[in-house]
Design a protein around this motif. Structure first.
Motif, PDB file in Angstrom:
ATOM      1  N   PRO A  58       0.714  -1.441  -0.138  1.00 41.26           N
ATOM      2  CA  PRO A  58      -0.039   0.051   0.002  1.00 41.26           C
ATOM      3  C   PRO A  58       0.984   1.306   0.048  1.00 41.26           C
ATOM      4  CG  PRO A  58      -0.094  -0.858   2.111  1.00 41.26           C
ATOM      5  CD  PRO A  58       0.558  -1.864   1.310  1.00 41.26           C
ATOM      6  N   ASN A  59       2.090   1.376   0.231  1.00 35.74           N
ATOM      7  CA  ASN A  59       3.017   2.324   0.288  1.00 35.74           C
ATOM      8  C   ASN A  59       3.740   2.465  -1.091  1.00 35.74           C
ATOM      9  OD1 ASN A  59       2.484   3.579   2.719  1.00 35.74           O
ATOM     10  ND2 ASN A  59       3.769   1.746   3.631  1.00 35.74           N
ATOM     11  N   ASN A  60       3.223   1.769  -2.246  1.00 39.81           N
ATOM     12  CA  ASN A  60       3.807   1.733  -3.681  1.00 39.81           C
ATOM     13  C   ASN A  60       3.570   3.130  -3.986  1.00 39.81           C
ATOM     14  OD1 ASN A  60       2.726   1.260  -6.667  1.00 39.81           O
ATOM     15  ND2 ASN A  60       4.654   0.127  -6.143  1.00 39.81           N
ATOM     16  N   LYS A  61       4.512   3.569  -4.884  1.00 39.59           N
ATOM     17  CA  LYS A  61       4.582   5.274  -5.298  1.00 39.59           C
ATOM     18  C   LYS A  61       3.329   5.385  -6.158  1.00 39.59           C
ATOM     19  CE  LYS A  61       8.219   7.086  -3.410  1.00 39.59           C
ATOM     20  NZ  LYS A  61       8.073   8.093  -2.441  1.00 39.59           N
ATOM     21  N   LEU A  62       3.257   4.284  -7.055  1.00 37.32           N
ATOM     22  CA  LEU A  62       1.999   4.538  -8.200  1.00 37.32           C
ATOM     23  C   LEU A  62       0.836   4.349  -7.295  1.00 37.32           C
ATOM     24  CD1 LEU A  62       0.770   4.539 -10.870  1.00 37.32           C
ATOM     25  CD2 LEU A  62       1.342   2.153 -11.012  1.00 37.32           C
ATOM     26  N   TYR A  63       0.933   3.414  -6.391  1.00 34.51           N
ATOM     27  CA  TYR A  63      -0.809   3.326  -5.582  1.00 34.51           C
ATOM     28  C   TYR A  63      -1.119   4.645  -5.147  1.00 34.51           C
ATOM     29  CZ  TYR A  63      -4.111   1.704  -2.565  1.00 34.51           C
ATOM     30  OH  TYR A  63      -5.611   1.439  -1.757  1.00 34.51           O
ATOM     31  N   LEU A  64       0.080   5.244  -4.344  1.00 35.80           N
ATOM     32  CA  LEU A  64      -0.285   6.359  -3.705  1.00 35.80           C
ATOM     33  C   LEU A  64      -0.569   7.274  -4.637  1.00 35.80           C
ATOM     34  CD1 LEU A  64       2.495   6.134  -0.859  1.00 35.80           C
ATOM     35  CD2 LEU A  64      -0.079   5.679  -0.539  1.00 35.80           C
ATOM     36  N   ALA A  65      -0.019   7.757  -5.651  1.00 33.70           N
ATOM     37  CA  ALA A  65      -0.127   8.687  -6.583  1.00 33.70           C
ATOM     38  C   ALA A  65      -1.608   8.471  -7.328  1.00 33.70           C
ATOM     39  CB  ALA A  65       0.790   8.787  -7.827  1.00 33.70           C
ATOM     40  N   SER A  66      -1.944   7.170  -7.493  1.00 33.82           N
ATOM     41  CA  SER A  66      -3.396   7.045  -8.001  1.00 33.82           C
ATOM     42  C   SER A  66      -4.560   7.089  -7.139  1.00 33.82           C
ATOM     43  CB  SER A  66      -3.554   5.447  -8.574  1.00 33.82           C
ATOM     44  OG  SER A  66      -2.624   5.237  -9.366  1.00 33.82           O
ATOM     45  N   ARG A  67      -4.134   7.080  -5.919  1.00 35.63           N
ATOM     46  CA  ARG A  67      -5.293   7.202  -4.650  1.00 35.63           C
ATOM     47  C   ARG A  67      -5.376   8.778  -4.622  1.00 35.63           C
ATOM     48  NH1 ARG A  67      -8.926   5.755  -4.419  1.00 35.63           N
ATOM     49  NH2 ARG A  67      -9.356   6.744  -2.469  1.00 35.63           N
ATOM     50  N   CYS A  68      -4.244   9.559  -4.453  1.00 39.92           N
ATOM     51  CA  CYS A  68      -4.228  10.755  -4.528  1.00 39.92           C
ATOM     52  C   CYS A  68      -5.044  11.516  -5.640  1.00 39.92           C
ATOM     53  CB  CYS A  68      -2.898  11.524  -4.625  1.00 39.92           C
ATOM     54  SG  CYS A  68      -2.028  11.024  -3.186  1.00 39.92           S
ATOM     55  N   HIS A  69      -5.052  11.066  -6.892  1.00 40.40           N
ATOM     56  CA  HIS A  69      -5.635  11.588  -7.857  1.00 40.40           C
ATOM     57  C   HIS A  69      -7.149  11.096  -7.722  1.00 40.40           C
ATOM     58  CE1 HIS A  69      -6.933  11.313 -12.341  1.00 40.40           C
ATOM     59  NE2 HIS A  69      -6.276  12.473 -12.239  1.00 40.40           N
ATOM     60  N   GLN A  70      -7.371   9.886  -7.497  1.00 44.69           N
ATOM     61  CA  GLN A  70      -8.743   9.584  -7.562  1.00 44.69           C
ATOM     62  C   GLN A  70      -9.607  10.200  -6.175  1.00 44.69           C
ATOM     63  OE1 GLN A  70      -7.872   5.165  -6.820  1.00 44.69           O
ATOM     64  NE2 GLN A  70      -8.982   4.826  -8.740  1.00 44.69           N
ATOM     65  N   ASN A  71      -8.827  10.416  -5.023  1.00 45.74           N
ATOM     66  CA  ASN A  71      -9.488  11.044  -4.088  1.00 45.74           C
ATOM     67  C   ASN A  71      -9.826  12.589  -4.290  1.00 45.74           C
ATOM     68  OD1 ASN A  71      -9.635  12.423  -1.331  1.00 45.74           O
ATOM     69  ND2 ASN A  71      -9.835  10.091  -0.880  1.00 45.74           N
ATOM     70  N   PHE A  72      -8.912  13.323  -5.147  1.00 42.87           N
ATOM     71  CA  PHE A  72      -9.407  14.491  -5.628  1.00 42.87           C
ATOM     72  C   PHE A  72     -10.615  14.475  -6.538  1.00 42.87           C
ATOM     73  CE2 PHE A  72      -9.251  18.141  -8.316  1.00 42.87           C
ATOM     74  CZ  PHE A  72      -8.708  19.023  -7.688  1.00 42.87           C
ATOM     75  N   ILE A  73     -10.683  13.395  -7.420  1.00 49.89           N
ATOM     76  CA  ILE A  73     -11.859  13.312  -8.483  1.00 49.89           C
ATOM     77  C   ILE A  73     -13.299  12.884  -7.433  1.00 49.89           C
ATOM     78  CG2 ILE A  73     -12.805  11.869 -10.405  1.00 49.89           C
ATOM     79  CD1 ILE A  73      -9.865  11.557 -11.383  1.00 49.89           C
TER      80      ILE A  73
END
Length: 151
Positions: A58-73
């Motif tokens: 869950p601390n994978n950089k892609l995963y965290l970046a994806s979650r940040c983007h999705q959470n904004f949306i």
């Protein structure tokens, strides 16, 4: 002699100057978050999915970046729509500007001082601030049309 029929542009513009003014900072941050996801996809050569680690870390950089983007949306469009409702119903421009400034600040705190690093103090502050701002905007929009409800 020419004549215009229908609704002319001066009759419509500007309907949403405050919400429109915040289109740039919100869209710029959205693009930044999107580019961060693309950067990690290209870096990891992982073009589909949201976690490029082999074990689902869950601390994978892609995963965290994806979650940040999705959470904004997931959060920003509803708040902007509610702000637009308030503005269309005569909301105070300074009040709406302050609320949208707070919303953008909370979203940046949520990501940059929180979620992008896994767990950080910015995450709960950003989350609860976003929820409070969205709820406040909804209450303000409802207050502006209180006459409709008989008050």
């Amino acid at each position: 002699m020419s004549s215009t029929t229908g609704i002319t542009t001066p009759a419509l513009a500007p309907l949403l100057p405050v919400t429109g003014a915040f289109a740039m900072p919100f869209s710029a941050y959205f693009v930044f978050l999107s580019c961060r996801v693309v950067y990690h996809r290209l870096k990891d050569r992982f073009y589909v999915g949201d976690n490029s680690s082999k074990n689902g870390d869950p601390n994978n950089k892609l995963y965290l970046a994806s979650r940040c983007h999705q959470n904004f949306i997931e959060n920003v469009p509803m708040a902007l729509i509610i702000a637009a409702f308030a503005e269309l119903n005569g909301g105070n421009q300074k009040t709406l500007s302050n609320a949208l400034t707070a919303l953008l600040t909370f979203r940046v705190l949520h990501v940059e001082l929180g979620l992008i690093n896994g767990l950080g103090l910015g995450r709960p502050i950003g989350y609860w601030g976003t929820m409070a701002t969205t709820l406040w905007l909804g209450g303000y929009a409802a207050y502006l049309v209180k006459g409709y409800w008989g008050f």
